[in-house]
Structures are given as structure tokens and as C-alpha cells.
Design an enzyme around this catalytic site. Structure first.
Site, PDB file in Angstrom:
ATOM      1  N   ASP A  67    -106.352  45.029 -79.246  1.00 29.92           N
ATOM      2  CA  ASP A  67    -107.474  44.577 -78.436  1.00 29.92           C
ATOM      3  C   ASP A  67    -107.171  43.128 -78.047  1.00 29.92           C
ATOM      4  O   ASP A  67    -107.129  42.244 -78.914  1.00 29.92           O
ATOM      5  CB  ASP A  67    -108.783  44.667 -79.242  1.00 29.92           C
ATOM      6  CG  ASP A  67    -110.000  44.359 -78.364  1.00 29.92           C
ATOM      7  OD1 ASP A  67    -109.854  43.613 -77.374  1.00 29.92           O
ATOM      8  OD2 ASP A  67    -111.093  44.867 -78.692  1.00 29.92           O
ATOM      9  N   PHE A  98    -116.878  45.286 -64.535  1.00 26.97           N
ATOM     10  CA  PHE A  98    -117.884  46.244 -64.060  1.00 26.97           C
ATOM     11  C   PHE A  98    -118.757  45.504 -63.056  1.00 26.97           C
ATOM     12  O   PHE A  98    -118.823  44.274 -63.085  1.00 26.97           O
ATOM     13  CB  PHE A  98    -118.733  46.796 -65.220  1.00 26.97           C
ATOM     14  CG  PHE A  98    -119.285  45.723 -66.128  1.00 26.97           C
ATOM     15  CD1 PHE A  98    -120.420  45.011 -65.771  1.00 26.97           C
ATOM     16  CD2 PHE A  98    -118.654  45.412 -67.322  1.00 26.97           C
ATOM     17  CE1 PHE A  98    -120.927  44.006 -66.591  1.00 26.97           C
ATOM     18  CE2 PHE A  98    -119.149  44.397 -68.146  1.00 26.97           C
ATOM     19  CZ  PHE A  98    -120.282  43.703 -67.783  1.00 26.97           C
ATOM     20  N   SER A 106    -125.788  39.958 -70.110  1.00 25.28           N
ATOM     21  CA  SER A 106    -126.037  39.381 -71.435  1.00 25.28           C
ATOM     22  C   SER A 106    -124.839  38.517 -71.821  1.00 25.28           C
ATOM     23  O   SER A 106    -123.750  38.672 -71.249  1.00 25.28           O
ATOM     24  CB  SER A 106    -126.208  40.497 -72.464  1.00 25.28           C
ATOM     25  OG  SER A 106    -124.959  41.123 -72.695  1.00 25.28           O
ATOM     26  N   TYR A 148    -110.271  37.698 -55.298  1.00 26.69           N
ATOM     27  CA  TYR A 148    -111.512  36.937 -55.529  1.00 26.69           C
ATOM     28  C   TYR A 148    -111.349  35.892 -56.633  1.00 26.69           C
ATOM     29  O   TYR A 148    -112.302  35.210 -56.983  1.00 26.69           O
ATOM     30  CB  TYR A 148    -112.725  37.846 -55.713  1.00 26.69           C
ATOM     31  CG  TYR A 148    -112.724  38.816 -56.874  1.00 26.69           C
ATOM     32  CD1 TYR A 148    -112.713  38.376 -58.186  1.00 26.69           C
ATOM     33  CD2 TYR A 148    -112.805  40.193 -56.647  1.00 26.69           C
ATOM     34  CE1 TYR A 148    -112.750  39.259 -59.249  1.00 26.69           C
ATOM     35  CE2 TYR A 148    -112.844  41.092 -57.691  1.00 26.69           C
ATOM     36  CZ  TYR A 148    -112.809  40.620 -59.002  1.00 26.69           C
ATOM     37  OH  TYR A 148    -112.855  41.500 -60.054  1.00 26.69           O
ATOM     38  N   PRO A 189    -103.860  41.949 -56.188  1.00 28.81           N
ATOM     39  CA  PRO A 189    -104.004  43.209 -55.449  1.00 28.81           C
ATOM     40  C   PRO A 189    -105.382  43.322 -54.805  1.00 28.81           C
ATOM     41  O   PRO A 189    -106.375  42.822 -55.321  1.00 28.81           O
ATOM     42  CB  PRO A 189    -103.868  44.286 -56.539  1.00 28.81           C
ATOM     43  CG  PRO A 189    -103.597  43.560 -57.830  1.00 28.81           C
ATOM     44  CD  PRO A 189    -104.023  42.136 -57.630  1.00 28.81           C
ATOM     45  N   GLY A 190    -105.418  44.010 -53.703  1.00 24.03           N
ATOM     46  CA  GLY A 190    -106.680  44.480 -53.138  1.00 24.03           C
ATOM     47  C   GLY A 190    -107.046  45.768 -53.837  1.00 24.03           C
ATOM     48  O   GLY A 190    -106.728  45.956 -55.007  1.00 24.03           O
ATOM     49  N   ARG A 200    -116.192  52.230 -62.899  1.00 23.37           N
ATOM     50  CA  ARG A 200    -117.095  51.107 -63.145  1.00 23.37           C
ATOM     51  C   ARG A 200    -117.389  50.285 -61.897  1.00 23.37           C
ATOM     52  O   ARG A 200    -118.402  49.612 -61.814  1.00 23.37           O
ATOM     53  CB  ARG A 200    -116.471  50.168 -64.188  1.00 23.37           C
ATOM     54  CG  ARG A 200    -116.305  50.809 -65.534  1.00 23.37           C
ATOM     55  CD  ARG A 200    -115.801  49.795 -66.550  1.00 23.37           C
ATOM     56  NE  ARG A 200    -115.665  50.429 -67.842  1.00 23.37           N
ATOM     57  CZ  ARG A 200    -114.565  51.059 -68.247  1.00 23.37           C
ATOM     58  NH1 ARG A 200    -113.512  51.103 -67.459  1.00 23.37           N
ATOM     59  NH2 ARG A 200    -114.521  51.611 -69.430  1.00 23.37           N
TER      60      ARG A 200
END
Ligand code: HXC
Length: 279
Positions: A67, A98, A106, A148, A189-190, A200
Site C-alpha cells: 500500500d 474519484f 471528509s 490538470y 495522459p488525457g 469512479r
């Protein structure tokens, strides 16, 4: 497109390499002679991916659950990778994301995305970097970010923050480590559809269609296209590229940026002719 031994002799770790874009990049790296190490949270998914990739390419794949949010797990992963011969390349691919209204997030939701993307990429990059520098071994880091990272994006704010941080990291370290044999680049990447991300991020069919319609090339990206770029940047033949981000999005983000880009669909041939100076 490439020599079949382009990446031979290289041992490359792809985080999140059991699924999606990471799996596609791994498949291409193996076909170009690299040895692969993949990690992800689910052991079963990794085992199945490793078996399928080996069967498909005949290449060597090892895997370990990890993880990326947990610095101790990342350190264990790298210690194990180095006990098995070390690494020559790292692909920071593992991501969490997501869509959500930002006012509803949160603290744990923010932490989940920043933990995987920003902290995980930092743990892996710094962990590999310190081992490479201590050994005097060359290293190559490729981080999968997004466009972005510099435009920002509504509804995926923790992801935008995290990817921007990864971009700042690679640009900073490219200067600090470049002279000592460790180079770092990013790919932005797009839309490249994958089952996990699309579940998601693109929950409605009309959203998938809109991704295609708003793209100058009128289609989503193909995984092979991204895997070829990742191979190009991982090869020694591109050693002078350092601290760069290469966009592969069909022109999507520029389409949104140029002030007059929207007018194409509003102007008929007669409209254009009417605007020409009279002779
Ligand atoms: C609001 C949400 C949420 C949602 C989770 N959370 N999903 N909040 N809207 N849709 C909140 C939870 O309520 C919880 O907070 C916190 O986030 C942690 O959620 P968990 O489910 O416990 O965490 P975990 O199982 O570890 O999942 C991590 C994850 C998940 C990031 C939330 O989405 C994930 O594992 N994703 C991995 C794969 C992935 O997303 N890949 C796509 C990357 S694509 P509370 O407070 O309730 O406890 C990409 C490129 C984008 O990044 C470019 C596309 C064009």
C-alpha cells in the site's frame, strides 16, 4: 516502433502495475526486454497479472503487495527489490481518485488520495533515489500525472493537488539529482479508459461520450500509445530528457484553453466567407 531489446538489462518497478495503465506499460516494457517488478494492494490481482504477462511475453515478472500510503511498506518493497538485484527504473503509476463535490470531502477522503498519489510517489522516488545515489547506479523515474496538474480541475481536487505536487517533485529532483545519474520525467495522459478509473470517474455513458466529443481527435487514448511513450522515456537513448512532462491527450487540454477554440462548431462556411475582405 522500437528495437526489441530497447529495455533489456533494465529492472523496472511499476507501482499499481497489476491493472489499468500500469499493466499496459508493463506489458510493453517486457516485450522490449525489461524485467518487471509490480506492486499493488491486492496480492491475487498481482499474481494473476504476473502469470498472464509471463505467459504472454516470456519475460520475468516478480510482485509484492504494497500500500503506497504506508512508508514502511514502501521501504520493505524497495529492500526486497534491492535484495533481488535492485532497480534501474521506477514508474510512479499507482493512483487513487474519484469525482465528488469538494465541499463534501471528509479529511479521510483527502488523505486517501494524497496518501496514494503524493506521499506514495514521494516514498518510492526518494527511496529509489537514495539507493541509486549511494550505489552510484543510474536511475530513471517516470511519474504518471495528468494535465490538470497545471490547470486544476473541479470535482477531483485532491487528485489535482497530488499530481501537481508530483510534478513539482520531479522538476525539483531533476535538477538536484540529474548530475548524479538519476533523471526524472512525467507523462500527462488525457482520457485512457480503464475499468478501475472509469467506474469512479466516468459513471455515465454520456460522460464517456463527452470525453470523446470534446477531444480534437474525437477519441480516447489507446493504451499502446501511452505505453510507447513510457518506453521512449525509459530508454537510455532519451537520456537528455530530464525534468520534462510530456502530454499525451490528443490536444484535449489545449482545446479547453484557447480563447477562440469553441467557435469552430458555430461558424458555417458562409460565415467564414462573409468575413473575408472584399476585393
Ligand atoms: C466521497 C469518498 C468516495 C467518493 C471514497 N471516499 N470514495 N468520498 N466520494 N466517491 C472516502 C471514504 O468515504 C473515506 O472517508 C475515504 O475516502 C477513504 O475511503 P476508503 O474506501 O476507505 O479507502 P480505500 O479503500 O483505501 O480507497 C481509496 C480510494 C479509492 C482513493 C478512495 O478510490 C481507490 O482505491 N482508488 C484506487 C484506484 C483508482 O482510483 N484509480 C484511478 C486513478 S485515475 P471517510 O471519512 O468516510 O472514512 C487518475 C487519473 C485521472 O487518477 C485522469 C482521468 C481523465
Amino acid at each position: 516502433m522500437f528495437r526489441s531489446d530497447l529495455l533489456s538489462g533494465k529492472r523496472i518497478l511499476i507501482t499499481g502495475g497489476g491493472t489499468g495503465i500500469g499493466l499496459s506499460i508493463g506489458r510493453r516494457y517486457l516485450s522490449l526486454g525489461a524485467e518487471l517488478v509490480i506492486c499493488g494492494r491486492r496480492e491475487q490481482v498481482l499474481a494473476e497479472a504476473a502469470e498472464a504477462l509471463t505467459k504472454e511475453t516470456g519475460g520475468k515478472v516478480s510482485f509484492k503487495p504494497c500500500d503506497m500510503r504506508d512508508a514502511a511498506q514502501v521501504d520493505d518493497l524497495l529492500n526486497w527489490a534491492w535484495s533481488e538485484g535492485g532497480l534501474d527504473g521506477l514508474v510512479n503509476n499507482a493512483a487513487g481518485n474519484f469525482i465528488a463535490q469538494s465541499e463534501s470531502l471528509s479529511p479521510r477522503a483527502v488523505d486517501a488520495v494524497l496518501g496514494i498519489v503524493l506521499h506514495g510517489s514521494a516514498y518510492a522516488t526518494l527511496g529509489c533515489g537514495k539507493r541509486w545515489l549511494a550505489q552510484g547506479r543510474k536511475g530513471n523515474v517516470l511519474s504518471i500525472i495528468t494535465t490538470y496538474a497545471w490547470t486544476g480541475s473541479a470535482y477531483v481536487v485532491p487528485s489535482a493537488m497530488a499530481k501537481a505536487g508530483v510534478l513539482a517533485m520531479i522538476r525539483s529532483l531533476a535538477v538536484e539529482w540529474g548530475g548524479r545519474g538519476v533523471r526524472l520525467n512525467a507523462i500527462a495522459p488525457g482520457p485512457f479508459p480503464t475499468a478501475g478509473a472509469w467506474e469512479r470517474l466516468v459513471p455515465k455513458p454520456e460522460m464517456a461520450a463527452a470525453f470523446e466529443a470534446k477531444n480534437p481527435l474525437k477519441r480516447a487514448g489507446r493504451h499502446e500509445e501511452l505505453a510507447n511513450l513510457a518506453s521512449f522515456l525509459m530508454a537510455d537513448e532519451t537520456a537528455y530528457i530530464n525534468g520534462e512532462v510530456v502530454t499525451i491527450d490528443g490536444g484535449e487540454w489545449l482545446q479547453g484553453a484557447g480563447q477562440f477554440n469553441f467557435i469552430g462548431g458555430m461558424m458555417s462556411e458562409a460565415d467564414w466567407q462573409a468575413l473575408k475582405p472584399k476585393k
